[in-house]
Motif scaffolding. Structure first.
Motif, PDB file in Angstrom:
ATOM      1  N   LEU A   1       0.847  -1.193   0.000  1.00 49.82           N
ATOM      2  CA  LEU A   1       0.000   0.000   0.000  1.00 49.82           C
ATOM      3  C   LEU A   1       0.877   1.234   0.000  1.00 49.82           C
ATOM      4  N   GLN A   2       0.579   2.154  -0.929  1.00 47.97           N
ATOM      5  CA  GLN A   2       1.285   3.424  -1.002  1.00 47.97           C
ATOM      6  C   GLN A   2       0.302   4.576  -0.901  1.00 47.97           C
ATOM      7  N   HIS A   3       0.781   5.680  -0.331  1.00 52.11           N
ATOM      8  CA  HIS A   3       0.013   6.920  -0.294  1.00 52.11           C
ATOM      9  C   HIS A   3       0.891   8.011  -0.882  1.00 52.11           C
ATOM     10  N   ASN A   4       0.464   8.571  -2.008  1.00 46.99           N
ATOM     11  CA  ASN A   4       1.276   9.578  -2.711  1.00 46.99           C
ATOM     12  C   ASN A   4       2.705   9.077  -2.939  1.00 46.99           C
TER      13      ASN A   4
ATOM     14  N   THR B   1      -3.518  10.236  -2.982  1.00 43.37           N
ATOM     15  CA  THR B   1      -3.807   9.049  -3.779  1.00 43.37           C
ATOM     16  C   THR B   1      -3.278   7.797  -3.089  1.00 43.37           C
ATOM     17  N   TYR B   2      -4.146   6.807  -2.966  1.00 44.46           N
ATOM     18  CA  TYR B   2      -3.768   5.507  -2.434  1.00 44.46           C
ATOM     19  C   TYR B   2      -3.644   4.519  -3.596  1.00 44.46           C
ATOM     20  N   HIS B   3      -2.553   3.773  -3.587  1.00 43.38           N
ATOM     21  CA  HIS B   3      -2.281   2.780  -4.632  1.00 43.38           C
ATOM     22  C   HIS B   3      -1.961   1.453  -3.955  1.00 43.38           C
ATOM     23  N   VAL B   4      -2.660   0.404  -4.357  1.00 52.22           N
ATOM     24  CA  VAL B   4      -2.444  -0.916  -3.773  1.00 52.22           C
ATOM     25  C   VAL B   4      -2.098  -1.908  -4.881  1.00 52.22           C
ATOM     26  N   GLU B   5      -1.045  -2.683  -4.658  1.00 53.86           N
ATOM     27  CA  GLU B   5      -0.619  -3.745  -5.579  1.00 53.86           C
ATOM     28  C   GLU B   5      -0.794  -5.094  -4.887  1.00 53.86           C
ATOM     29  N   TYR B   6      -1.404  -6.035  -5.596  1.00 54.57           N
ATOM     30  CA  TYR B   6      -1.535  -7.405  -5.117  1.00 54.57           C
ATOM     31  C   TYR B   6      -0.839  -8.340  -6.090  1.00 54.57           C
ATOM     32  N   THR B   7       0.042  -9.206  -5.588  1.00 56.65           N
ATOM     33  CA  THR B   7       0.677 -10.180  -6.480  1.00 56.65           C
ATOM     34  C   THR B   7      -0.393 -11.088  -7.078  1.00 56.65           C
TER      35      THR B   7
ATOM     36  N   ILE C   1      -2.861 -10.576  -8.795  1.00 54.82           N
ATOM     37  CA  ILE C   1      -4.224 -10.041  -8.942  1.00 54.82           C
ATOM     38  C   ILE C   1      -4.242  -8.719  -9.695  1.00 54.82           C
ATOM     39  N   GLY C   2      -3.379  -7.777  -9.331  1.00 54.07           N
ATOM     40  CA  GLY C   2      -3.358  -6.483 -10.009  1.00 54.07           C
ATOM     41  C   GLY C   2      -3.331  -5.336  -9.026  1.00 54.07           C
ATOM     42  N   ASN C   3      -3.745  -4.168  -9.473  1.00 57.29           N
ATOM     43  CA  ASN C   3      -3.663  -2.970  -8.630  1.00 57.29           C
ATOM     44  C   ASN C   3      -4.948  -2.173  -8.672  1.00 57.29           C
ATOM     45  N   VAL C   4      -5.077  -1.259  -7.720  1.00 54.13           N
ATOM     46  CA  VAL C   4      -6.254  -0.406  -7.593  1.00 54.13           C
ATOM     47  C   VAL C   4      -5.820   0.918  -7.003  1.00 54.13           C
ATOM     48  N   ASN C   5      -6.506   2.010  -7.414  1.00 50.92           N
ATOM     49  CA  ASN C   5      -6.153   3.355  -6.957  1.00 50.92           C
ATOM     50  C   ASN C   5      -7.405   4.144  -6.588  1.00 50.92           C
ATOM     51  N   VAL C   6      -7.256   5.022  -5.621  1.00 54.70           N
ATOM     52  CA  VAL C   6      -8.319   5.986  -5.310  1.00 54.70           C
ATOM     53  C   VAL C   6      -7.653   7.274  -4.829  1.00 54.70           C
ATOM     54  N   THR C   7      -8.239   8.404  -5.213  1.00 50.93           N
ATOM     55  CA  THR C   7      -7.718   9.712  -4.798  1.00 50.93           C
ATOM     56  C   THR C   7      -8.777  10.444  -3.983  1.00 50.93           C
ATOM     57  N   PHE C   8      -8.345  11.007  -2.854  1.00 51.67           N
ATOM     58  CA  PHE C   8      -9.232  11.820  -2.025  1.00 51.67           C
ATOM     59  C   PHE C   8      -8.769  13.275  -2.105  1.00 51.67           C
ATOM     60  N   GLU C   9      -9.711  14.150  -2.339  1.00 56.57           N
ATOM     61  CA  GLU C   9      -9.432  15.593  -2.391  1.00 56.57           C
ATOM     62  C   GLU C   9      -9.883  16.265  -1.106  1.00 56.57           C
TER      63      GLU C   9
END
Length: 258
Positions: A184-187, A242-248, A250-258
């Protein structure tokens, strides 16, 4: 349905509509598991009537010993996902539209066929696809996490906020699904790592538990339902960015909060 069930559901729905959190229902209302699920049912029906949403599926909460300890329980809990809370990856959201949201990296099962009340591992795997996801739990209570009781959580639809869902892939075999790593990453700053074993030892077990619990309530998993199966980590407070999640596998998903 009792007058108490209606009254408690109305309080929660009013908080939802007014965007004004309320004190916990317990201890005054003495909401136990049975009453909690009854209030949840009434609350989701009220939200459906107000929004025109349909039932999209379910979420499984408290899938680790640590999160179960928050509510002094020995098993998970489930909430109902309505269609308006399910968002696609790469969406941008206003943080102020929520109450006190959290971040939970989870895998979402997307079911292609109806599921029996006591599914085997093989049935769960053969009747689903898997998508990378971020659940955003959010409750209508003041200072809710981690101070809730089980009854409070159930009544407020297990703090259902939003679920951000990426592109689904074919479900991997049992061993592979039980060995999914997550970052999990944030920015672009690393926040956390996790593993699918954090979800009841294996995510399929969350689905098996849910199917049996739904059956006890006269419900079942249907083709087209999605299930957010449980967090890989202890929940984190959501922040702008922006939150970015990588799963081995499976893939990845992103969401951004303003």
């Amino acid at each position: 349905m009792t007058n108490q069930t209606k009254s408690l559901a109305k309080q929660l729905h009013q908080a939802y509509l007014n965007h004004q959190p309320i004190p916990f229902l317990n201890p005054d209302a003495a909401v136990d598991e049975t009453l909690g699920y009854a209030v949840q049912q009434e609350l989701t029906q009220r939200i459906q009537s107000a929004t025109g949403s349909t039932v999209a599926g379910y979420k499984v909460s408290m899938t680790s010993k640590a999160t179960q300890a928050y509510a002094n329980t020995h098993e998970p809990a489930y909430g109902t996902l309505l269609s308006h809370v399910v968002k696609a990856s790469n969406t941008t959201l206003n943080l102020h539209d929520l109450f006190s949201p959290l971040i939970e990296p989870e895998l979402v099962f997307e079911f292609t066929e109806d599921v029996s009340n006591h599914p085997t591992v093989e049935e769960v795997l053969s009747k689903s696809k898997i998508a990378p996801a971020i659940e955003v739990p959010d409750a209508r209570y003041i200072d809710w996490f981690p101070h809730f009781t089980l009854g409070d959580l159930l009544a407020d639809n297990t703090a259902t906020g939003l679920v951000i869902v990426g592109e689904a892939v074919d479900t991997p075999d049992y061993d592979t699904l039980g060995d999914i790593s997550m970052t999990l990453q944030h920015n672009e700053t690393a926040l956390a790592e996790g593993h699918s074993s954090a979800v009841l030892g294996h995510p399929v077990k969350a689905i098996q538990w849910l199917a049996e619990k739904l059956a006890a309530h006269g419900k079942s998993l249907k083709a087209g339902d999605i299930v957010s199966s449980g967090t890989f980590i202890t929940p984190l407070q959501a922040e702008v960015g922006t939150y970015h999640v990588e799963y081995t596998h499976i893939g990845n998903v992103n969401v951004t909060f303003e």
